[in-house]
Design a protein around this motif. Structure first.
Motif, PDB file in Angstrom:
ATOM      1  N   LYS A  83      60.700  37.570  74.878  1.00 37.49           N
ATOM      2  CA  LYS A  83      61.748  36.563  76.041  1.00 37.49           C
ATOM      3  C   LYS A  83      62.995  37.739  75.653  1.00 37.49           C
ATOM      4  O   LYS A  83      63.497  38.392  74.308  1.00 37.49           O
ATOM      5  N   GLY A  84      63.510  38.608  77.027  1.00 41.45           N
ATOM      6  CA  GLY A  84      64.374  39.372  76.642  1.00 41.45           C
ATOM      7  C   GLY A  84      64.133  41.333  76.088  1.00 41.45           C
ATOM      8  O   GLY A  84      64.864  41.747  75.667  1.00 41.45           O
ATOM      9  N   SER A  85      62.666  41.174  76.066  1.00 40.07           N
ATOM     10  CA  SER A  85      62.242  42.297  76.435  1.00 40.07           C
ATOM     11  C   SER A  85      61.909  42.953  77.801  1.00 40.07           C
ATOM     12  O   SER A  85      61.629  42.546  79.008  1.00 40.07           O
ATOM     13  N   TYR A  86      61.581  44.242  77.854  1.00 40.90           N
ATOM     14  CA  TYR A  86      60.991  45.228  79.031  1.00 40.90           C
ATOM     15  C   TYR A  86      60.994  46.311  79.056  1.00 40.90           C
ATOM     16  O   TYR A  86      60.970  47.070  77.857  1.00 40.90           O
ATOM     17  N   PHE A  87      59.745  46.604  79.536  1.00 35.27           N
ATOM     18  CA  PHE A  87      59.094  47.773  79.417  1.00 35.27           C
ATOM     19  C   PHE A  87      59.948  48.828  81.159  1.00 35.27           C
ATOM     20  O   PHE A  87      59.774  48.401  81.972  1.00 35.27           O
ATOM     21  N   VAL A  88      60.110  50.192  80.165  1.00 35.92           N
ATOM     22  CA  VAL A  88      61.472  50.746  80.901  1.00 35.92           C
ATOM     23  C   VAL A  88      60.335  52.208  81.664  1.00 35.92           C
ATOM     24  O   VAL A  88      60.379  52.901  80.652  1.00 35.92           O
ATOM     25  N   ILE A  90      67.709  46.853  71.200  1.00 31.14           N
ATOM     26  CA  ILE A  90      66.894  48.235  70.546  1.00 31.14           C
ATOM     27  C   ILE A  90      66.006  49.162  71.796  1.00 31.14           C
ATOM     28  O   ILE A  90      65.728  47.829  72.342  1.00 31.14           O
ATOM     29  N   VAL A  91      66.425  50.185  71.526  1.00 28.98           N
ATOM     30  CA  VAL A  91      65.288  50.452  72.513  1.00 28.98           C
ATOM     31  C   VAL A  91      64.276  51.905  71.471  1.00 28.98           C
ATOM     32  O   VAL A  91      65.050  52.253  70.736  1.00 28.98           O
ATOM     33  N   TYR A  95      71.739  53.586  78.917  1.00 31.74           N
ATOM     34  CA  TYR A  95      71.048  54.501  79.791  1.00 31.74           C
ATOM     35  C   TYR A  95      70.984  56.013  79.022  1.00 31.74           C
ATOM     36  O   TYR A  95      69.882  56.550  79.004  1.00 31.74           O
ATOM     37  N   GLU A  96      71.707  55.943  77.449  1.00 35.17           N
ATOM     38  CA  GLU A  96      71.876  56.689  76.920  1.00 35.17           C
ATOM     39  C   GLU A  96      70.878  57.132  76.233  1.00 35.17           C
ATOM     40  O   GLU A  96      70.219  57.690  75.772  1.00 35.17           O
ATOM     41  N   ALA A  97      70.942  55.833  75.928  1.00 35.96           N
ATOM     42  CA  ALA A  97      69.943  55.291  74.372  1.00 35.96           C
ATOM     43  C   ALA A  97      68.221  55.949  75.246  1.00 35.96           C
ATOM     44  O   ALA A  97      67.209  56.713  74.676  1.00 35.96           O
ATOM     45  N   VAL A 137      66.335  50.774  84.424  1.00 34.24           N
ATOM     46  CA  VAL A 137      67.573  50.069  83.028  1.00 34.24           C
ATOM     47  C   VAL A 137      68.579  48.820  83.062  1.00 34.24           C
ATOM     48  O   VAL A 137      68.675  48.136  82.579  1.00 34.24           O
ATOM     49  N   PRO A 138      69.322  48.799  84.473  1.00 39.51           N
ATOM     50  CA  PRO A 138      69.823  48.006  84.323  1.00 39.51           C
ATOM     51  C   PRO A 138      68.806  46.241  84.474  1.00 39.51           C
ATOM     52  O   PRO A 138      69.412  45.594  84.561  1.00 39.51           O
TER      53      PRO A 138
END
Length: 298
Positions: free
Chosen positions: A167-172, A197-198, A146-148, A178-179
């Motif tokens: 795999k394991g990536s997400y567009f926030v 990594i963000v 959350y902080e990053a 975040v969850p």
């Protein structure tokens, strides 16, 4: 080390030059096909039977490539002229040991160790090669994530520290995502999600891959050769299509070559690298680098 072209020999004979693939997916299959055309003997290794490269190889082995003893046993039996890592799930310490013993790892153990881990990759790009990248931070807990994300700013991208194929990536897009990003990294990473990594979002015109080839010239010096940049795009994080040449400005193209050389000079070794970059106008940012041509540059 594989000898000059006129001494490649004949597969399955004493004169054969032999490569061993650690990972035998679709990329490994393409390498195996080209090696077969040159008369090179091909040994394919993967964690499951009948992997794609095994279909076009002379021999194959199945086992856990994260197990150093398994790797050493196959190498001892085959004694290949070159070892080609094709996936992330490999015991990297074993590669360094094999290199010390005189085996030729393509491009080398150091480059493989760096490029198969996002933190090592990003630190190498930003601090050793000193090329532009997106802003980035790391997180090991949901609170840290959350902080990053807040510090980097929305939208941003989260990625498991060791994975492949998106795999394991997400567009926030915002805090509510975040969850989901945390869960995506933990459940779908192909490797390790002990750290995430963000990365800041870059509104690029085109994402490109530059294939940098480090090889000997006629004088025995190591030089780097560049084909034209390859444009590509993804759908929901998965590679979709690519084309060559990418439509970028002459200034951006010169910067692509300059940055790719700086990055691959730091990694060292001999072979073919895939350097992924973002281009907007004349500006270029480095994103990732692989010690082989992956999907986007295949």
């Amino acid at each position: 080390m594989i000898r000059p072209r006129d001494e490649l020999g004949t597969a399955m004979t004493d004169s054969a030059q032999k490569i061993l693939l650690l990972g035998s997916g679709e990329l490994g299959k393409e390498i195996a096909i080209e090696a077969q055309r040159l008369g090179v003997e091909v040994v394919a290794v993967d964690r499951y039977a009948n992997a794609p490269a095994m279909h076009v190889s002379h021999r194959s082995y199945v086992g856990d490539m994260r197990n150093a003893d398994f790797i050493f046993s196959v190498i001892e039996r085959e004694k290949p002229d070159a070892i080609i890592p094709e996936i992330e799930a490999i015991n990297l310490d074993a590669l360094f040991e094999l290199e010390k013993d005189g085996y030729f790892v393509v491009p080398n153990a150091k480059a493989t160790w760096i490029a198969m881990h996002r933190e090592r990759t990003r630190e190498t790009l930003a601090k050793e090669a000193k090329v532009p990248t997106s802003r980035y931070e790391y997180a090991t807990t949901l609170d840290e994530l959350y902080e990053a994300c807040e510090r980097i700013g929305y939208p941003c991208h989260t990625k498991a520290i060791m994975s492949s194929s998106g795999k394991g990536s997400y567009f926030v897009k915002g805090p509510e995502d975040v969850p989901k990003a945390w869960e995506e990294a933990k459940k779908r990473a192909r490797g390790s999600a002990e750290k995430i990594i963000v990365e800041g979002h870059i509104d690029f015109d085109v994402e490109i891959t530059e294939l940098a080839v480090r090889h000997y010239n006629g004088s025995g010096e190591i030089v780097t050769t560049f084909p034209k940049p390859i444009g590509h795009y993804q759908i929901d994080g998965d590679y979709h299509s690519s084309w060559q040449p990418a439509e970028i400005s002459e200034k951006a193209e010169r910067e692509v070559y300059r940055m790719a050389k700086r990055i691959t000079d730091v990694l060292g070794g001999l072979g073919l690298f895939g350097v992924e970059m973002f281009v907007k106008g004349d500006k270029v940012w480095a994103n990732e680098v692989s010690p082989r041509p992956h999907d986007t540059g295949m």
